[in-house]
Scaffold this active site. Structure first.
Site, short mmCIF file in Angstrom:
data_model
loop_
_atom_site.label_atom_id
_atom_site.label_comp_id
_atom_site.label_asym_id
_atom_site.label_seq_id
_atom_site.Cartn_x
_atom_site.Cartn_y
_atom_site.Cartn_z
N LYS A 11 3.34 -20.21 33.54
CA LYS A 11 4.58 -20.80 33.04
C LYS A 11 5.65 -20.65 34.10
CE LYS A 11 6.11 -22.70 29.20
NZ LYS A 11 5.39 -23.64 28.34
N GLY A 65 12.31 -28.77 11.69
CA GLY A 65 12.48 -29.39 13.00
C GLY A 65 11.82 -30.75 12.99
N GLY A 84 11.60 -33.16 15.47
CA GLY A 84 11.63 -33.68 16.84
C GLY A 84 10.39 -34.51 17.12
N VAL A 121 7.15 -33.74 18.16
CA VAL A 121 5.86 -33.35 17.59
C VAL A 121 5.84 -33.62 16.08
CG1 VAL A 121 4.33 -31.40 17.09
CG2 VAL A 121 5.37 -31.61 19.36
N ALA A 122 6.92 -33.18 15.41
CA ALA A 122 6.98 -33.35 13.95
C ALA A 122 6.92 -34.83 13.58
CB ALA A 122 8.25 -32.71 13.41
P1 NAD Z 1 11.85 -31.41 20.18
O1 NAD Z 1 12.99 -30.83 20.96
O2 NAD Z 1 11.59 -32.88 20.26
O3 NAD Z 1 12.01 -31.06 18.62
C1 NAD Z 1 12.47 -29.85 18.15
C2 NAD Z 1 13.44 -30.17 17.01
O4 NAD Z 1 13.76 -28.94 16.33
C3 NAD Z 1 14.78 -30.76 17.49
O5 NAD Z 1 15.04 -31.98 16.80
C4 NAD Z 1 15.80 -29.67 17.14
O6 NAD Z 1 17.06 -30.21 16.79
C5 NAD Z 1 15.13 -28.99 15.96
N1 NAD Z 1 15.60 -27.64 15.71
C6 NAD Z 1 15.96 -26.67 16.59
N2 NAD Z 1 16.33 -25.56 15.93
C7 NAD Z 1 16.18 -25.81 14.60
C8 NAD Z 1 16.36 -25.04 13.42
N3 NAD Z 1 16.80 -23.78 13.46
N4 NAD Z 1 16.10 -25.62 12.23
C9 NAD Z 1 15.68 -26.90 12.17
N5 NAD Z 1 15.48 -27.68 13.25
C10 NAD Z 1 15.72 -27.14 14.47
O7 NAD Z 1 10.58 -30.55 20.62
P2 NAD Z 1 9.05 -30.92 20.40
O8 NAD Z 1 8.48 -31.41 21.67
O9 NAD Z 1 8.88 -31.66 19.14
O10 NAD Z 1 8.46 -29.43 20.23
C11 NAD Z 1 8.61 -28.74 19.01
C12 NAD Z 1 7.96 -27.37 19.13
O11 NAD Z 1 6.58 -27.52 19.45
C13 NAD Z 1 8.54 -26.49 20.25
O12 NAD Z 1 8.49 -25.14 19.84
C14 NAD Z 1 7.58 -26.69 21.40
O13 NAD Z 1 7.56 -25.58 22.29
C15 NAD Z 1 6.27 -26.82 20.66
N6 NAD Z 1 5.23 -27.57 21.36
C16 NAD Z 1 5.47 -28.83 21.78
C17 NAD Z 1 4.47 -29.53 22.44
C18 NAD Z 1 4.68 -30.95 22.91
O14 NAD Z 1 3.70 -31.59 23.30
N7 NAD Z 1 5.88 -31.48 22.86
C19 NAD Z 1 3.21 -28.93 22.66
C20 NAD Z 1 2.98 -27.64 22.19
C21 NAD Z 1 4.01 -26.96 21.55
#
Ligand code: NAD
Length: 358
Positions: free
Chosen positions: A80, A180, A182, A184-185
């Site tokens: 990392k 959340g 974002g 992934v969701a």
């Molecule tokens: P993203 O930034 O697109 O989405 C995260 C969302 O969470 C944002 O909309 C943010 O506003 C919201 N958020 C932050 N704090 C919050 C809280 N306290 N309550 C509610 N919502 C909150 O990120 P992502 O790419 O969707 O990643 C989401 C998670 O998955 C992260 O922890 C990331 O490390 C993990 N992850 C992502 C990937 C990937 O391919 N993108 C892969 C493995 C793990």
């Protein structure tokens, strides 16, 4: 504890610090374990309050990458990168290129990609200075947005959990509370909607909630999402959300989400097990992104089909974690660690043989 002690405590191979005053770059790259291949993991840019906080993040996240790739059957080790700074105000082409030069000095022991605070655009600058970068945008011949496969893999892992708890009916008609909304969701929810799942989502960002309402989803406040009466709770925002304060609040049978490092400590995995909540270990079900990135490496070039096929195997991997947990009467978190550690140990044990005369 000094740095050497911390490295040997968790088995880190290498920690390198970089400074480039001209561009303002201050970065740390942690390589945890290269038994299975070059260390791979994203670069996070974050306004850490101290160098110690940045180092802790690099050590913790690089170890998680070793376990994630090992359990997913990938030929990658764990690493990392962290850049100390605010991604909104401190980022520049010069800073990312300086970072790329430093990545290059590691000679391929570490392959970088995106993480919180870095984007495909940043990788384009890094790529100007080193070839040890993956997860490039599609326009550069890369594999593009990792969150598509992460969402699919999470859906497959969630299905395995649902089949275990509710039998063949699986996810159909269940309620999933998503923390959340974002990238992934959003991809996860597209799959869940096809299964007629009722979705209740939250986010701290208004634009994300507007998007959820446009999709016809129910919206809850960030403070109340853990109190939602649901079948599955899906943490898709931050790490550390499963802890002694939050676990008693949960009103679900399954926890399965995309966020990294959801358990604040190992004890929280045990507590979920004790309460009869089936926990899908985060690094098992969120490995679709690293699977996608691995599919970009090698001579054959990126194949979305290969990435998809490997990501769908998360269903079987999650099912085998559940079987181990039941057979050994241990938590699923502990069962996942066994899966990863057994693969690492088996490859470490391959007997060295002479292949040529000196
Ligand atoms: P993203 O930034 O697109 O989405 C995260 C969302 O969470 C944002 O909309 C943010 O506003 C919201 N958020 C932050 N704090 C919050 C809280 N306290 N309550 C509610 N919502 C909150 O990120 P992502 O790419 O969707 O990643 C989401 C998670 O998955 C992260 O922890 C990331 O490390 C993990 N992850 C992502 C990937 C990937 O391919 N993108 C892969 C493995 C793990």
């Amino acid at each position: 504890m000094d740095i050497m002690q911390r490295m040997s405590a968790e088995g880190h191979e290498q920690v390198t610090m970089f400074s480039d005053p001209g561009s303002g770059l201050k970065a740390i790259i942690a390589i945890h374990d290269t038994t299975l291949g070059p260390a791979c993991g994203g670069t996070r840019m974050w306004p850490y309050e101290s160098e110690d906080e940045a180092l802790t993040d690099a050590l913790r996240l690089s170890q998680a990458m070793t376990y994630k790739s090992a359990a997913a059957g990938l030929h990658l080790g764990g690493g990392k990168g962290v850049i100390i700074g605010d991604p909104h105000s401190d980022k520049s082409e010069a800073l990312m290129r300086a970072y790329g030069r430093f990545v290059d000095t590691l000679g391929g022991r570490y392959l970088t990609t995106t993480d919180v605070g870095t984007t495909g655009r940043d990788l384009e600058y890094v790529r100007q200075e080193t070839r040890h970068v993956t997860g490039l945008p599609l326009s550069l011949g890369g594999s593009g947005d990792t969150s598509i496969m992460t969402g699919l893999g999470l859906y497959m892992g969630m299905k395995a959990c649902a089949e275990e708890v509710w039998g063949n009916g699986g996810l159909r008609g269940r309620t999933v509370a998503v923390q959340g909304f974002g990238k992934v969701a959003s991809h996860l929810c597209e799959h869940l909607l096809e299964d007629d799942v009722r979705l209740v989502v939250t986010d701290v960002y208004d634009a994300a909630l507007d998007r959820a309402r446009d999709m016809g989803l129910e919206v809850a406040s960030p403070d109340s999402i853990m109190d939602v009466d649901c079948d599955i709770f899906a943490p898709c925002a931050l790490g550390g959300v499963l802890n002694p304060q939050t676990i008693p609040q949960l009103r679900c049978r399954v926890v399965a989400g995309g966020a990294n490092n959801q358990l604040l400590s190992e004890a929280d995995g045990e507590e979920l097990h004790r309460r009869g909540i089936l926990y899908a270990p985060d690094y098992i079900v969120n490995s679709g992104g690293i699977i996608n990135v691995e599919a970009e490496l090698g001579d054959a070039g990126y194949s979305p089909e290969r990435a998809r096929e490997k990501t769908e195997r998360i269903h079987e991997i999650m099912a085998s974690v559940i079987r181990t947990s039941q057979a050994q009467e241990i938590s699923t978190a502990a069962a996942a660690d066994i899966l990863a550690e057994e693969r690492l140990a088996s490859v470490r044990a391959v007997r060295p043989v002479h292949s040529r005369c000196r």
